[in-house]
Design an enzyme around this catalytic site. Structure first.
Site, PDB file in Angstrom:
ATOM      1  N   ASP A   9      79.270  79.281   7.207  1.00 20.20           N
ATOM      2  CA  ASP A   9      78.532  78.091   6.767  1.00 20.20           C
ATOM      3  C   ASP A   9      78.580  77.005   7.845  1.00 20.20           C
ATOM      4  OD1 ASP A   9      78.141  79.224   4.080  1.00 20.20           O
ATOM      5  OD2 ASP A   9      80.301  78.959   3.917  1.00 20.20           O
ATOM      6  N   HIS A  46      82.382  78.357  -0.984  1.00 21.64           N
ATOM      7  CA  HIS A  46      81.342  79.140  -0.304  1.00 21.64           C
ATOM      8  C   HIS A  46      80.330  79.566  -1.373  1.00 21.64           C
ATOM      9  CE1 HIS A  46      79.259  81.839   2.349  1.00 21.64           C
ATOM     10  NE2 HIS A  46      79.460  82.838   1.520  1.00 21.64           N
TER      11      HIS A  46
HETATM   12  C1  LMR Z   1      76.294  84.741   2.908  1.00 25.23           C
HETATM   13  O1  LMR Z   1      76.687  83.565   2.928  1.00 25.23           O
HETATM   14  O2  LMR Z   1      75.486  85.190   3.712  1.00 25.23           O
HETATM   15  C2  LMR Z   1      76.828  85.660   1.851  1.00 25.23           C
HETATM   16  O3  LMR Z   1      77.970  85.135   1.267  1.00 25.23           O
HETATM   17  C3  LMR Z   1      75.766  85.933   0.872  1.00 25.23           C
HETATM   18  C4  LMR Z   1      76.206  86.859  -0.186  1.00 25.23           C
HETATM   19  O4  LMR Z   1      76.063  86.493  -1.360  1.00 25.23           O
HETATM   20  O5  LMR Z   1      76.682  87.936   0.138  1.00 25.23           O
END
Ligand code: LMR
Length: 443
Positions: free
Chosen positions: A254, A282
């Site tokens: 992120d 997250h």
């Molecule tokens: C991401 O941030 O790309 C993953 O966490 C998405 C997911 O839900 O696998």
């Protein structure tokens, strides 16, 4: 990113040997001193046999010696790695550091497939750091795990001295100094989020117990499998002998995404963006902090005058980037997740540049921001490069940030209630909002 394959809990028969390349060996150890002395292979594989090798010296498998009359066991090595772990014997390796052991769960999944080769190349821990990789998979994925191990063999990485594969965390986590927990069950069609929390929570409870029992007491644990903050909390609660501070939930992806978006908007290369904090979970409630981030050393708000975009467009683009990527790719991010795992580890094993910081989800006890204790929450951290970190204290939190941080905090408190039965906090009670508890990939 967290959609790697499920790792099953402890089983009674963790090491499978179905491949024609693999053979069972007895529980004998190839000691460094006597590695040239080979015993004949055992006639019968017993139920306690655990070593699997595809290759051994002179094509004799397995490899074993008697060491001063006592019989020892080389752990569950794979193929060529049964032979090449004696660092002291080889002149060119004498200047290397002591070997470290790294466990990776979900090792046959996409993220790991990118990550393992970076780890083995020296790109993460450095060119003088030999490593042992301990690969944890599910019984369903054992063939794929062997395939991964074969590709690692064929890559001839000088720093990669051991590869072990298995399905039992109590075996695979033995003495590990790093545990990268990637494997988790993806949310199936129609599955309630509470059910996902419970199913994955059980995996991380089991892995926490295993780490507690057999890992190095100062093991550093990075949880990638979603929902990673709550999974990390479950894991640490089940590992009371390991410092809670050692557990991380991956929010570096992120952070990287946020830096990229700011760089794009400002028309600068992304290395000009620093001090980027991701606050919270997250999930789509995460808070990318443009108030404290900097571009070319200046506050972002001085460089980007479109403050409405910062508050809305930028924030949402980071929160939902994972979902957009799934729309394009048809699957979760894997390569960029692996890169962000590399970044997260490097941030802990190299000193943080003066004045900068990085984001990672860590245990909130003692935090200076007033965030509820007993959560795993992404916050700004600095490291001296010793694997440890400290929270950055002097960051400004204005009303905008406070409100959004509180939302992510509430979401994590609700998730925590759902898994109370797995954290030792009593009876679970699950009341999750339909929107706020989405993973980035579930937009
Ligand atoms: C991401 O941030 O790309 C993953 O966490 C998405 C997911 O839900 O696998």
């Amino acid at each position: 990113m967290a959609m790697a394959e499920l790792t099953t809990p402890k089983t009674t028969s963790p090491f499978l040997n179905s491949s024609s390349q693999l053979r069972l060996s007895s529980k004998l150890h190839l000691s460094n001193q006597f590695r040239h002395l080979l015993l004949p292979p055992p006639l019968h594989a017993t139920s306690t046999s655990k070593i699997s090798c595809s290759v051994s010296q002179n094509n004799q498998a397995p490899v074993a010696v008697q060491d001063n009359g006592s019989v020892k066991t080389k752990k569950e090595c794979y193929g060529v790695f049964c032979l090449t772990y004696d660092l002291k014997a080889e002149e060119e390796t004498k200047s290397w550091k002591k070997m470290i052991s790294i466990a990776v769960s979900g090792a046959a999944g996409m993220i790991s497939n990118h990550l393992l080769f970076k780890l083995a190349s020296g790109a993460v821990f450095g060119p003088d750091q030999p490593i042992a990789l301990k690969l944890l998979g599910s019984e369903r994925s054992i063939q794929a795990l062997e395939g991964v191990a074969m590709e690692l063999e064929d890559s001839l990485f000088p720093l990669l001295r051991e590869v072990d594969i298995g399905t039992d965390p109590y075996e695979v986590f033995q003495d590990v100094e790093w545990a990268l927990l990637i494997g988790a069950k993806p949310r199936g069609p129609g599955m309630e989020r509470a059910a996902l929390l419970d199913i994955n929570g059980q995996i991380f409870a089991e892995q926490g117990k295993a780490l507690n029992a057999v890992a190095s007491p100062n093991v550093k644990v990075l949880v990638v499998g979603n929902p990673c903050n709550t999974n990390a909390l479950i894991c640490l609660k089940n590992a009371p002998n390991i410092p809670a501070k050692n557990f991380h939930a991956l929010t570096r992806l992120d952070e990287n995404r946020a830096k990229c978006q700011l760089a794009l908007k400002a028309g600068v290369f992304y290395d000009k963006v620093s001090n980027m904090t991701i606050w919270g979970n997250h999930s789509t409630t995460q808070v990318p902090d443009f108030l404290n981030a900097r571009i070319n050393g200046l506050p972002v708000k001085e460089v980007i005058s479109d403050h409405k975009w910062l508050e809305e467009g930028f924030t949402e683009s980071v929160q939902k980037r994972g979902g957009l990527l799934i729309q394009k790719w048809g699957r979760s991010s894997a390569a960029s997740t692996a890169v962000s795992i590399v970044d997260a580890i490097k941030s802990l094993v190299t000193p943080t540049p003066e004045g900068d910081w990085f984001s990672t989800g860590v245990y909130t006890n003692g935090n200076p921001y007033g965030i509820a204790e007993d959560l795993v929450f992404s916050m700004p951290c600095r490291s001296k490069g010793d694997g440890d970190y400290e929270l950055v204290k002097d960051v400004e939190i204005d009303d905008y940030l406070r409100k959004r941080i509180a939302k992510s905090e509430a979401e994590l408190l609700a998730e925590k209630q759902c898994v109370a039965h797995l954290t030792g906090d009593g009876i679970a009670f699950c009341d999750l909002g339909p929107v706020d508890t989405m993973l980035p990939g579930e937009v």
